[in-house]
Motif scaffolding. Sequence first.
Motif, short mmCIF file in Angstrom:
data_model
loop_
_atom_site.label_atom_id
_atom_site.label_comp_id
_atom_site.label_asym_id
_atom_site.label_seq_id
_atom_site.Cartn_x
_atom_site.Cartn_y
_atom_site.Cartn_z
N GLU A 90 7.12 4.37 -5.16
CA GLU A 90 6.82 4.70 -7.18
C GLU A 90 6.82 6.03 -7.78
O GLU A 90 7.02 7.17 -8.56
CB GLU A 90 6.13 3.70 -7.81
CG GLU A 90 7.20 2.19 -7.58
CD GLU A 90 6.33 0.79 -8.56
OE1 GLU A 90 5.41 1.90 -8.77
OE2 GLU A 90 7.04 0.02 -8.83
N ASP A 91 5.70 6.92 -6.91
CA ASP A 91 4.72 8.02 -6.84
C ASP A 91 5.13 9.27 -6.47
O ASP A 91 4.83 10.32 -6.16
CB ASP A 91 3.29 8.15 -6.65
CG ASP A 91 2.44 6.75 -7.61
OD1 ASP A 91 3.15 5.94 -8.82
OD2 ASP A 91 1.52 6.47 -6.61
N ASN A 138 4.42 7.89 -0.25
CA ASN A 138 4.95 9.06 -1.69
C ASN A 138 5.24 10.24 -1.15
O ASN A 138 5.67 10.84 -2.02
CB ASN A 138 3.44 8.02 -2.47
CG ASN A 138 3.81 6.88 -3.07
OD1 ASN A 138 4.43 6.69 -3.20
ND2 ASN A 138 2.40 6.60 -3.12
#
Length: 825
Positions: A668-669, A716
């Motif tokens: 998500e990051d 990420n």
Amino acid sequence: MKEQVSTANVTEETIVCYAPNMITTNGVWQGDNPLDYSLPLFILQLTLVVVTTRALVFVLKPFRQPRVISEIVGGVILGPSVLGRNPEISNAIFPLRSVMVLETMANVGLLYFLFLVGLEMDISVIRRTGKKCLALAAAGMILPFLIGVGFSFLVHNKSQHMSQGNFILFVGVTLSVTAFPVLATILAELKLINTELGRIALSSALFNDMSAWILLAFAIALGEKESNSLSSLWVIICSVAFVIFCIFIVRPLISWMIWRTPEGEAFSEFYICLILTGVMVAGFITDAIGTHSVFGAFVFGLVIPNGPLGLTLIEKLEDFVSGLLLPLFFAMSGLKTDIVAIKGTFTWGILLLVTILASAGKIFGTVIVALIYQMPIHEGVTLGLLMNTKGLIEMIVLNVGKDQKVLDESSFASMVVVAIIMTAVITPIVTIIYKPARRVLPYQQRTIQRSKPDSELRLLVCINTPRNVPTIINLLEASYPKKRSPICVYVLHLVELTGRASAMLIVHNNRKSGRPALNRTQAQSDHIISAFENYEQHAACVSVHPLTAISPYSTMHEDICSLAEDKRVALIIIPFHMHQTVDGAMEATNPAFRMVNQNLQANAPCSVGILVDRGLNGSTRLAANQVSHQIAVLYFGGPDDREALAYAWRMSEHPGISLTVMRFIPGEDTVDPVAQPSFDPTNNDREKKLDVEFINDFRMKNVNDESIVYTEKVANNGEETVAAIRAMDTVHDLFIVGRGQGMSSPLTAGLTDWSECPELGAIGDLLASSDFSATVSVLVVQQYAGIGPQNEGMGTPDSPSQADNIFSNVDSSTFRGQPMFNKPH
């Protein structure tokens, strides 16, 4: 010193006397003129010739003219036609007293150049030349020879002292022969040397050139005005005896020298000196017999076996002879050429007519044979044009004819002009009329992913050194050949072409069993071939076809691509240019191989895999039932990763192989990297959809297979990706990864900034680096980019027999600058 010089500068009307001690000057401060002394005058002449011809090479390069044109035109400019029109310049720089020294050195250069030409030819190629090439060569000689006969009747009456028969022979030979070395250079420049047309042209020209040497020997034997039929017969008999002596006495002696020299060691100075002296002795013998001295040098070079001795002699002589001394010979031909001697509109008209007719005769004869063999008419015309190439042999014939008074000033100048025109127009005309369209075989299986599971898998494996053989054989065994889907492997040993810059015919012969290898390269080829033949004997459902490609590194990828397309392979496997040392570091085997790999990735007609070889289950090949490998695939998405997984998927069917697939998913990051200007987001979305479909299909079909482990890893950024890869257990002995070309992923962002080898991609470069903890083999795969949804309508594969027959007629010859593939028997 007395010198009587006529204004016409004609040697036979002048008596030249000079002091034998006037070789070197005492210096200008002593009042001496350096040009009155033979050595400084010769140095000035040689410098002037080299500078003029080199300048013309530069000027004529945009017009794609071969070097021989520059050298002859340079001589014409320095001779009586241009610079020599001024008597003061002519008598200062090229006085008659210097001609003897100049011609002697020119003939010494010619002697050694013809030795090199013979050294690099293999007479056995004539035996292997197909009927088509022989017919083309014969047709290309007969008609121009007959036109030369007609031309000789038109101009002969003007020169009463010339023998009609001899004149016919010299003119006929000049118009009918083809200059093999010059033709090879032209084909290389036109990028036709690797084509079927180029091979036919070179094979025909080789036969043509050999015929020219035989005709030249007869022309010289019959050329003396004073000679009677009995003396001419003795010349021919002695020449044949000399050839027999060279074949049965000289060749075995040189073979003994090669046998006495241990493999890999340099030949002794004594042997080299003996051979170089032998060239002059051979020249002296044939000159004494009554044949030209170059004939002896040529035959002497021809009988020396191919191998390391030939390469050593070429390296020692090539630059000095062809760069410095040979231009002297062509320049001397130009210096003897007085264009003004061609007088009258009628003579120039006849000259133009014979040029056109001789060229047309070659073209017409070649086209007729081409049509008989069902070749396209435009290829027949192109072949005819190429066979009009003139060069060294013509200049030798003309010079001998002039020296023996068979040709007068006007006839000599006319024939030189004809040779220049016929050669000069070839490259521009062929460039205009012949546009070779690359023959594309319409086959779909250009990738592993698109290959049908129940069809034959064709692989092309390239080998640089024998050290790659064990790992590649184990990799092939891991590819799981089976009765339903056998594997056809084309093994290509890559050998650098060394020696002359101009293309010459070389034959790469595989040694017969029991005979020692001639050199290190052949020993390596034998080792590689025997290893793969042994593998084929002990493996099931595998057919191995070993070949050898000899070419310069700059064009090696073209030959690999050509073979891959002709054989309809799905994947090319080529070793990485670095290998692992004892301490685990990566060291370059040969930096030139890196260029080959990069060129191959850019031009290959199918998928390409670069193998970073760090061993695969030891150094020896395991039996099929003993294969045990732990293979890992790192999957990030994109066509290259899908191809890598498709290959590993096939391997996983092998009962002895365990497969781990680690798919990296953006967290998500993640931050999307800055896209390149050429980056297409629509294409990226389409690729992601294809990735999901392919992964789901893979998981669904292997859900119950315990030998396959599928995991997903969320990351990420590039740092987390590297950490996850380093954290993997070290039981794996092969990583298969995609190159990732054309894909933009946040998971590999920043990794490319540190890449030393972009051809491996970000992940491949990481796994191949010396500081990576797990030193295992890595296969970096790049999928063929030409296959996509828009190509669904491609044709069906050609029949295997049709595709395989493409190379069936080309099995053991190699051209310098023109590589071919040598299938062992």
